[in-house]
Write a protein that holds these residues in place. Structure first.
Motif, mmCIF file in Angstrom:
data_model
loop_
_atom_site.group_PDB
_atom_site.id
_atom_site.type_symbol
_atom_site.label_atom_id
_atom_site.label_comp_id
_atom_site.label_asym_id
_atom_site.label_seq_id
_atom_site.Cartn_x
_atom_site.Cartn_y
_atom_site.Cartn_z
ATOM 1 N N ALA A 53 -18.514 7.809 1.139
ATOM 2 C CA ALA A 53 -16.533 7.001 1.570
ATOM 3 C C ALA A 53 -15.490 7.694 0.978
ATOM 4 N N ARG A 54 -15.215 7.654 1.537
ATOM 5 C CA ARG A 54 -13.447 7.496 0.551
ATOM 6 C C ARG A 54 -12.473 7.109 1.341
ATOM 7 N N CYS A 55 -11.736 5.985 1.142
ATOM 8 C CA CYS A 55 -11.526 4.984 2.052
ATOM 9 C C CYS A 55 -9.937 4.892 1.713
ATOM 10 N N ILE A 56 -8.796 5.538 2.376
ATOM 11 C CA ILE A 56 -7.672 4.616 2.414
ATOM 12 C C ILE A 56 -7.980 3.740 2.840
ATOM 13 N N VAL A 57 -6.920 2.970 1.938
ATOM 14 C CA VAL A 57 -6.806 1.239 2.867
ATOM 15 C C VAL A 57 -5.104 1.285 3.139
ATOM 16 N N GLY A 58 -4.176 0.386 3.944
ATOM 17 C CA GLY A 58 -3.615 0.365 4.251
ATOM 18 C C GLY A 58 -2.756 -1.343 3.272
ATOM 19 N N VAL A 59 -2.301 -1.842 3.293
ATOM 20 C CA VAL A 59 -1.743 -3.035 3.000
ATOM 21 C C VAL A 59 -0.495 -3.456 2.790
ATOM 22 N N PRO A 60 0.441 -4.581 3.085
ATOM 23 C CA PRO A 60 2.103 -4.636 2.515
ATOM 24 C C PRO A 60 2.258 -4.020 2.278
ATOM 25 N N ALA A 61 3.300 -3.358 2.326
ATOM 26 C CA ALA A 61 4.140 -3.073 1.056
ATOM 27 C C ALA A 61 4.841 -3.967 -0.218
ATOM 28 N N ALA A 62 4.489 -4.390 -0.663
ATOM 29 C CA ALA A 62 4.848 -5.619 -1.108
ATOM 30 C C ALA A 62 3.382 -6.369 -1.477
ATOM 31 N N ALA A 63 2.011 -6.277 -0.768
ATOM 32 C CA ALA A 63 1.126 -6.532 -1.821
ATOM 33 C C ALA A 63 1.436 -7.036 -3.555
ATOM 34 N N SER A 64 0.997 -8.579 -3.333
ATOM 35 C CA SER A 64 0.813 -8.484 -4.966
ATOM 36 C C SER A 64 -0.680 -7.615 -5.513
ATOM 37 N N ILE B 59 9.277 1.033 10.147
ATOM 38 C CA ILE B 59 9.201 -0.693 10.411
ATOM 39 C C ILE B 59 7.916 -0.926 10.923
ATOM 40 N N ASP B 60 6.630 -1.868 10.637
ATOM 41 C CA ASP B 60 5.415 -2.120 10.790
ATOM 42 C C ASP B 60 5.014 -2.845 11.001
ATOM 43 N N ILE B 61 5.693 -3.635 12.546
ATOM 44 C CA ILE B 61 5.665 -5.153 12.857
ATOM 45 C C ILE B 61 4.651 -5.631 13.256
ATOM 46 N N GLY B 62 3.909 -5.999 12.330
ATOM 47 C CA GLY B 62 2.022 -6.477 12.403
ATOM 48 C C GLY B 62 2.207 -8.631 12.473
ATOM 49 N N ALA B 63 1.231 -9.324 12.783
ATOM 50 C CA ALA B 63 0.628 -10.353 12.938
ATOM 51 C C ALA B 63 1.182 -11.520 11.729
ATOM 52 N N GLY B 64 0.784 -10.704 10.516
ATOM 53 C CA GLY B 64 1.078 -11.838 9.375
ATOM 54 C C GLY B 64 2.482 -11.317 8.836
ATOM 55 N N THR B 65 2.883 -9.509 8.625
ATOM 56 C CA THR B 65 4.560 -9.118 7.767
ATOM 57 C C THR B 65 4.697 -8.170 8.681
ATOM 58 N N VAL B 66 6.029 -8.192 8.116
ATOM 59 C CA VAL B 66 6.998 -6.836 8.434
ATOM 60 C C VAL B 66 7.038 -6.131 7.378
ATOM 61 N N ASP B 67 6.188 -4.675 7.123
ATOM 62 C CA ASP B 67 6.720 -3.613 6.223
ATOM 63 C C ASP B 67 7.646 -2.989 6.305
ATOM 64 N N PHE B 68 8.695 -2.702 5.641
ATOM 65 C CA PHE B 68 9.125 -1.332 5.481
ATOM 66 C C PHE B 68 9.149 -0.282 4.782
ATOM 67 N N CYS B 69 9.473 1.222 5.540
ATOM 68 C CA CYS B 69 9.259 1.975 4.275
ATOM 69 C C CYS B 69 10.421 2.715 4.215
ATOM 70 N N TYR B 70 10.582 3.343 3.647
ATOM 71 C CA TYR B 70 11.830 4.915 3.645
ATOM 72 C C TYR B 70 10.969 6.403 3.570
ATOM 73 N N TYR B 71 10.627 7.411 4.454
ATOM 74 C CA TYR B 71 9.662 8.035 3.853
ATOM 75 C C TYR B 71 10.340 9.292 3.691
ATOM 76 N N TYR B 72 10.141 10.071 2.665
ATOM 77 C CA TYR B 72 10.875 11.747 2.691
ATOM 78 C C TYR B 72 9.851 12.311 1.714
#
Ligand SMILES: Nc1ncnc2c1ncn2[C@@H]1O[C@H](COP(=O)(O)OP(=O)(O)OP(=O)(O)O)[C@@H](O)[C@H]1O
Ligand SMILES: [Mg+2]
Length: 365
Positions: free
Chosen positions: A114-125, A166-179
């Motif tokens: 398996a080759r996995c891409i995992v989403g994490v909060p934008a500013a995850a440490s 703007i991904d509005i979740g239960a724990g965080t709100v994450d922002f990303c400018y995509y180009y």
């Protein structure tokens, strides 16, 4: 082989996973551990997941391993080491069980490849990112992380270019400018609160205003989802609630729910403004840019209208919602896993290792 590719969105409330073989699953991000030896004997398992939790709830201690932003957002080096020790804390064990179950449930042709891409909060440490990679690599051959809103944008493709997600979740709100390229540090950010925070505020305000009412966090969430609104017209919220005397009683919650939701919308908008002013790309102009709301919190009634008004964008910039807020992140992560060339995995890994901890500005706003 692309059939063994996986996209995972490890959410604070829901984990969604999509496989290159077409399988997908949405699972509440919670694990039930039997309360004692009798409960364990009666249930016959060390832990339960999914709908089995409701079946055995009184006999279980239920853990949501990602709540309060633990694990996947803000852990430091010492905490990472404690998670790596022999006696792993319960929330790490729970997170591990969720990841394992999610990937195994896909029944990939060759699960070990398996080759996995995992989403994490934008500013995850960087330590949170490492921990997530370790969890996934217990089950998969390769893992790499990207920000949750970036995964959403990548899944949409060409149409999402020049968009702020703007991904509005239960724990965080994450922002990303995509180009159409990997985001730079300034192109993405995180507000360290989400829907769970709204539920806590709502419960506490109801108890303050109506001391006889008895409201659990789950009930507060249901009330918010049913009656919450931030558009020009408020939703009337008259609801029957349990009371401390054991009887149900009707309460008018219109103002309380409205105020709590408006406060949250204002925090999201302030963070959006801070995010927009930090975008590095020279070509970025807000009125030429679309805003796309993703995540469960995007369903808050009137939020699109609120953001347009607050940023004075009416008629000059479109604020819209993704079609499938549940799977947009994991499907985007899967698309990336399928399309990323072999050397791309190494690039993502290296980028992760070099990540600076940029979460301080927005942490626990
Ligand atoms: N109609 C609605 N109005 C307001 N909030 C809503 C509505 N529907 C769902 N939500 C909220 O969306 C949140 C869940 O969203 P989502 O599933 O995207 O979170 P998550 O991915 O698990 O969390 P995170 O990405 O922060 O780790 C919950 O707080 C839920 O109450
Ligand atoms: Mg999410």
């Amino acid at each position: 082989m692309t059939k063994n590719c996986v996209g995972i969105d490890l959410g604070t409330m829901y984990t969604t996973v999509a496989g290159g073989n077409g399988a997908r699953l949405c699972l509440p991000s919670e694990v039930g551990f039997p309360k004692d030896v009798v409960a364990k004997h009666l249930i016959g398992q060390d832990f339960v997941l999914g709908s089995d939790i409701a079946l055995h709830r009184p006999s279980l201690d239920v853990i949501r391993p990602f709540e309060k932003n633990s694990l996947k957002y803000a852990i430091g080096e010492e905490e990472l080491r404690s998670f790596q020790g022999e006696e792993a804390p319960l929330n790490r064990q729970a997170a591990c069980s969720i990841v394992r179950h999610a990937i195994e449930s896909l029944q990939l042709p060759d699960p070990h490849a398996a080759r996995c891409i995992v989403g994490v909060p934008a500013a995850a440490s960087q330590y949170s990112q490492l921990l997530i990679l370790e969890l996934v690599e217990q089950v998969a051959q390769y893992a790499a992380v990207v920000s949750e809103p970036f995964a959403v944008a990548y899944g949409i493709g060409e149409e999402a270019k020049n968009t702020v997600i703007i991904d509005i979740g239960a724990g965080t709100v994450d922002f990303c400018y995509y180009y159409g390229a990997l985001p730079k540090t300034g192109d993405q950010s995180t507000l360290g609160i989400g829907g769970d925070h709204v539920d806590e505020e709502l419960r506490s305000l109801i108890h303050q205003e109506f001391p006889t009412a008895k409201v659990s966090l789950l009930l507060a969430r249901k009330l918010k989802e049913r009656f919450g609104s931030v558009g020009s017209t408020a939703r009337t919220a008259v609801a029957e609630l349990p009371t401390r005397t054991g009887e149900a009683q009707e309460y008018d919650l219109t103002k309380i729910i409205r105020d709590v939701c408006l406060q949250f919308a204002s925090k999201v908008t302030n963070s959006l403004l801070a995010h927009l002013s930090a975008i590095e790309c020279d070509d970025f102009v807000i009125t030429n840019t679309n805003i796309l709301l993703a995540g469960g919190g995007s369903q808050l009634a009137g939020l699109d209208e609120y953001i347009e008004k607050a940023l004075s964008l009416s008629g000059r910039c479109e604020v819209s919602r993704v079609n499938d807020n549940r799977f947009a992140g994991s499907m985007g992560a899967l698309k990336l896993a399928r399309e990323l060339p072999a050397d791309g995995w190494e690039v993502l890994r290296t980028q992760q290792e070099q990540t600076n901890d940029t979460s301080e500005d927005f942490k626990a706003a």
